[in-house]
Design a protein around this motif. Structure first.
Motif, short mmCIF file in Angstrom:
data_model
loop_
_atom_site.label_atom_id
_atom_site.label_comp_id
_atom_site.label_asym_id
_atom_site.label_seq_id
_atom_site.Cartn_x
_atom_site.Cartn_y
_atom_site.Cartn_z
N VAL A 137 120.73 89.46 48.23
CA VAL A 137 120.59 88.72 49.49
C VAL A 137 119.24 88.02 49.47
O VAL A 137 118.22 88.66 49.24
CB VAL A 137 120.68 89.66 50.71
N ARG A 138 119.27 86.74 49.65
CA ARG A 138 118.03 85.98 49.67
C ARG A 138 117.85 85.34 51.04
O ARG A 138 118.78 84.77 51.58
CB ARG A 138 118.05 84.89 48.60
N PHE A 139 116.67 85.48 51.53
CA PHE A 139 116.35 84.88 52.81
C PHE A 139 115.46 83.67 52.57
O PHE A 139 114.50 83.73 51.82
CB PHE A 139 115.62 85.88 53.70
N ARG A 140 115.85 82.60 53.21
CA ARG A 140 115.01 81.41 53.14
C ARG A 140 114.03 81.45 54.30
O ARG A 140 114.43 81.61 55.45
CB ARG A 140 115.86 80.14 53.24
N PRO A 141 112.76 81.34 54.00
CA PRO A 141 111.79 81.33 55.10
C PRO A 141 111.97 80.09 55.96
O PRO A 141 112.20 78.99 55.44
CB PRO A 141 110.44 81.34 54.40
#
Length: 148
Positions: free
Chosen positions: A3-7
């Motif tokens: 899971v990658r979160f984009r700032p």
């Protein structure tokens, strides 16, 4: 699965909404729990506030969708101020101080077993129930907004 979160950039224009909503939420929580010095009643009131706030937060998130001002004011502000997990620690400490452990206090093993049971019960009451109520609130809010 990763899971990658984009700032996302901070939206400083929403800060006054969060602050105003937080003041309302904190006042509402204080009104619901003030005047109750009995730890046996204080802890359940805080838990009730958190379950109610979790359900309402789910409802707001499901209903508001991508309306950042509404979510900032009602979700982060009002309901973020209304719910309080930090207030649980002092309430539980007061309650633990007033508890008579009876037979559980006779040995370190029984006291440890009691502590584990208390921890499992607390996790169920403080995490599982609010998460379930929030999920129901979210589904209800999405239905009200006409989203699948």
């Amino acid at each position: 699965m990763t899971v990658r979160f984009r700032p996302r950039p901070v939206r400083w224009g929403l800060l006054p909404l969060v602050v105003a909503g937080g003041a309302i939420g904190v006042a509402a929580r204080y009104g619901a729990t003030a005047g109750n010095d009995d730890p046996l009643l204080g802890l359940p009131m805080i838990m009730l506030v958190n379950v109610l706030g979790s359900g309402l937060l789910g409802l707001v998130v499901g209903w508001a969708g991508d309306r950042p001002r509404t979510r900032a004011f009602l979700g982060t502000g009002v309901l973020g101020g209304f719910t309080s997990y930090s207030a649980l620690a002092p309430a539980m400490a007061l309650l633990a101080g007033d508890l008579d452990l009876g037979v559980f206090a006779t040995s370190p093993l029984s006291a440890t077993a009691f502590a584990l049971l208390l921890l499992i019960g607390a996790v169920m009451a403080l995490v599982a129930l609010p998460v379930a109520v929030a999920a129901v609130g979210y589904a209800l809010g999405a239905r009200i907004a006409g989203r699948p």
